[in-house]
Design an enzyme around this catalytic site. Structure first.
Site, PDB file in Angstrom:
ATOM      1  N   SER A 155      37.805  48.374  44.201  1.00  0.00           N
ATOM      2  CA  SER A 155      38.581  48.414  45.445  1.00  0.00           C
ATOM      3  C   SER A 155      39.791  49.299  45.193  1.00  0.00           C
ATOM      4  O   SER A 155      40.179  49.520  44.034  1.00  0.00           O
ATOM      5  CB  SER A 155      39.055  46.990  45.774  1.00  0.00           C
ATOM      6  OG  SER A 155      40.040  46.988  46.786  1.00  0.00           O
ATOM      7  N   TYR A 168      42.298  38.574  43.588  1.00  0.00           N
ATOM      8  CA  TYR A 168      41.477  39.747  43.952  1.00  0.00           C
ATOM      9  C   TYR A 168      41.975  40.983  43.203  1.00  0.00           C
ATOM     10  O   TYR A 168      41.173  41.724  42.613  1.00  0.00           O
ATOM     11  CB  TYR A 168      41.569  39.945  45.466  1.00  0.00           C
ATOM     12  CG  TYR A 168      40.618  40.971  46.039  1.00  0.00           C
ATOM     13  CD1 TYR A 168      39.313  40.631  46.384  1.00  0.00           C
ATOM     14  CD2 TYR A 168      41.033  42.285  46.281  1.00  0.00           C
ATOM     15  CE1 TYR A 168      38.435  41.566  46.937  1.00  0.00           C
ATOM     16  CE2 TYR A 168      40.170  43.219  46.832  1.00  0.00           C
ATOM     17  CZ  TYR A 168      38.873  42.858  47.159  1.00  0.00           C
ATOM     18  OH  TYR A 168      38.021  43.781  47.712  1.00  0.00           O
TER      19      TYR A 168
HETATM   20  P1  NAD Z   1      30.749  40.887  52.728  1.00  0.00           P
HETATM   21  O1  NAD Z   1      31.392  39.560  52.875  1.00  0.00           O
HETATM   22  O2  NAD Z   1      30.222  41.582  53.949  1.00  0.00           O
HETATM   23  O3  NAD Z   1      29.554  40.818  51.664  1.00  0.00           O
HETATM   24  C1  NAD Z   1      29.686  40.097  50.480  1.00  0.00           C
HETATM   25  C2  NAD Z   1      28.309  39.875  49.909  1.00  0.00           C
HETATM   26  O4  NAD Z   1      28.464  39.120  48.687  1.00  0.00           O
HETATM   27  C3  NAD Z   1      27.397  39.058  50.815  1.00  0.00           C
HETATM   28  O5  NAD Z   1      26.059  39.521  50.669  1.00  0.00           O
HETATM   29  C4  NAD Z   1      27.519  37.644  50.232  1.00  0.00           C
HETATM   30  O6  NAD Z   1      26.392  36.813  50.519  1.00  0.00           O
HETATM   31  C5  NAD Z   1      27.624  37.968  48.765  1.00  0.00           C
HETATM   32  N1  NAD Z   1      28.198  36.897  47.967  1.00  0.00           N
HETATM   33  C6  NAD Z   1      29.371  36.252  48.154  1.00  0.00           C
HETATM   34  N2  NAD Z   1      29.513  35.304  47.216  1.00  0.00           N
HETATM   35  C7  NAD Z   1      28.415  35.374  46.414  1.00  0.00           C
HETATM   36  C8  NAD Z   1      27.980  34.649  45.288  1.00  0.00           C
HETATM   37  N3  NAD Z   1      28.699  33.643  44.774  1.00  0.00           N
HETATM   38  N4  NAD Z   1      26.795  34.988  44.745  1.00  0.00           N
HETATM   39  C9  NAD Z   1      26.028  35.982  45.260  1.00  0.00           C
HETATM   40  N5  NAD Z   1      26.413  36.703  46.338  1.00  0.00           N
HETATM   41  C10 NAD Z   1      27.583  36.391  46.906  1.00  0.00           C
HETATM   42  O7  NAD Z   1      31.838  41.772  51.982  1.00  0.00           O
HETATM   43  P2  NAD Z   1      31.993  43.345  51.777  1.00  0.00           P
HETATM   44  O8  NAD Z   1      33.218  43.755  52.514  1.00  0.00           O
HETATM   45  O9  NAD Z   1      30.727  44.046  52.012  1.00  0.00           O
HETATM   46  O10 NAD Z   1      32.380  43.374  50.233  1.00  0.00           O
HETATM   47  C11 NAD Z   1      31.488  43.813  49.228  1.00  0.00           C
HETATM   48  C12 NAD Z   1      32.297  44.256  48.008  1.00  0.00           C
HETATM   49  O11 NAD Z   1      33.134  45.348  48.375  1.00  0.00           O
HETATM   50  C13 NAD Z   1      33.208  43.176  47.450  1.00  0.00           C
HETATM   51  O12 NAD Z   1      33.219  43.239  46.048  1.00  0.00           O
HETATM   52  C14 NAD Z   1      34.561  43.580  47.993  1.00  0.00           C
HETATM   53  O13 NAD Z   1      35.612  43.126  47.183  1.00  0.00           O
HETATM   54  C15 NAD Z   1      34.444  45.085  47.968  1.00  0.00           C
HETATM   55  N6  NAD Z   1      35.381  45.779  48.838  1.00  0.00           N
HETATM   56  C16 NAD Z   1      35.340  45.587  50.189  1.00  0.00           C
HETATM   57  C17 NAD Z   1      36.253  46.271  50.995  1.00  0.00           C
HETATM   58  C18 NAD Z   1      36.249  46.138  52.473  1.00  0.00           C
HETATM   59  O14 NAD Z   1      37.193  46.640  53.117  1.00  0.00           O
HETATM   60  N7  NAD Z   1      35.265  45.508  53.090  1.00  0.00           N
HETATM   61  C19 NAD Z   1      37.194  47.116  50.404  1.00  0.00           C
HETATM   62  C20 NAD Z   1      37.205  47.273  49.031  1.00  0.00           C
HETATM   63  C21 NAD Z   1      36.282  46.597  48.257  1.00  0.00           C
END
Ligand code: NAD
Length: 273
Positions: A155, A168
């Site tokens: 991130s 985080y």
């Molecule tokens: P999201 O909530 O849409 O997806 C998260 C996914 O992780 C889902 O498929 C969920 O079922 C799965 N998950 C959660 N807990 C779990 C567990 N214990 N075991 C297995 N699977 C699990 O979130 P996202 O925004 O797509 O985030 C995905 C990644 O991207 C994360 O690591 C997040 O930190 C990172 N990220 C997101 C953003 C953003 O703005 N959305 C920015 C920077 C980084």
């Protein structure tokens, strides 16, 4: 209609025949990456939570749309034994792991002195430790094949901090360190390890923050998006899951063979500040 793998030029399917495991790929960025890797010809193993019928639909839609094999592992990324089962099952079913995307992640926002200990433990386990486990378990297969691509979804918060996101930010800084160590250890054996550092991408993880912030600040959702979430993101737009997916395809391709150990921001200029 399924892509015709016999006639599609290799340049359009650069990952043809590769096997990819993407943690947390039942929604958001992980699903976007899984679709992009499948579009590039990789067989994909999905992981994450959700209603069984929804997951089955995602799996079969990807298989039909892109003409690849798909699998699903229900492993909870908080449980090392379940992670081991996921990697073993994948190797049993697909015989190899070429691309490993550590994407599963959760968020919790609270001042440090009030941060719930169970939330700290869950965030560190899912956002950081799970990647240690998948990597240590997948590396032997990559080493045997002399090829591997590990992509860790960190991130912008792996590079800079914001208040109230202690767990985080700590986990995301940690995964960038882990990325560098793996890159160094695997550099001579055809395996690369890189981190992608998105700024805000519109997904359910972000949606969950919008209403909370609107209530906390007494402002509208639109104001939250522009003045709170995207306050630090100079281009004032969410990155898309397709943009992150395209970068993952590039990092997994032969063209990226010399790129390793980097933490690549996809943040509209946030970390240029
Ligand atoms: P999201 O909530 O849409 O997806 C998260 C996914 O992780 C889902 O498929 C969920 O079922 C799965 N998950 C959660 N807990 C779990 C567990 N214990 N075991 C297995 N699977 C699990 O979130 P996202 O925004 O797509 O985030 C995905 C990644 O991207 C994360 O690591 C997040 O930190 C990172 N990220 C997101 C953003 C953003 O703005 N959305 C920015 C920077 C980084």
């Amino acid at each position: 209609m399924a892509a015709d793998t016999m006639t599609t030029p290799r340049s359009l399917r650069p990952l043809s025949g590769k096997v990819a495991v993407i943690t947390g790929s039942t929604s958001g960025i992980g699903l976007g990456i899984a679709r992009a890797l499948a579009g590039a010809g990789a067989h994909v193993v999905l992981n994450g939570f959700g209603a069984p019928e929804d997951i089955e639909r995602m799996r079969s839609d990807i298989a039909a749309e892109f003409g690849v094999r798909t699998g699903y592992a229900a492993a909870d990324m908080m449980q090392p034994a379940a992670i081991e089962q996921m990697i073993n099952d994948t190797l049993h079913e697909f015989d190899r792991i070429d691309v490993l995307v550590n994407n599963a992640g959760i968020q919790h926002v609270a001042p440090l002195e009030e941060f719930p200990v169970d939330k700290w433990n869950a965030i560190v386990a899912i956002n950081l430790s799970s990647a240690f486990h998948t990597m240590r378990l997948a590396l032997p297969s990559m080493r045997r094949n002399g090829f591997g691509r590990i992509i860790n979804i960190a991130s912008a918060h792996g590079l800079v901090a914001s208040p109230f996101k202690s767990a985080y930010v700590a986990a995301k800084h940690g995964i960038i360190g882990l990325t560098k160590v793996a890159a160094l250890e695997a550099a001579e054996i055809g395996i690369t390890c890189n981190a992608i550092c998105p700024g805000y991408v519109y997904t359910s993880l972000v949606e969950a923050q919008i209403d909370g912030q609107a209530k906390a600040h007494g402002i509208s959702r639109d104001q939250v998006i522009r003045d709170v979430l995207l306050a630090q993101q100079p281009n004032k737009r969410f990155a898309t899951v397709e943009e992150i997916g395209a970068l993952a395809v590039f990092l997994a391709s032969d063209a990226a063979a010399s790129i390793t150990g980097v933490a690549l921001p996809v943040d509209g200029g946030w970390t240029a500040h």
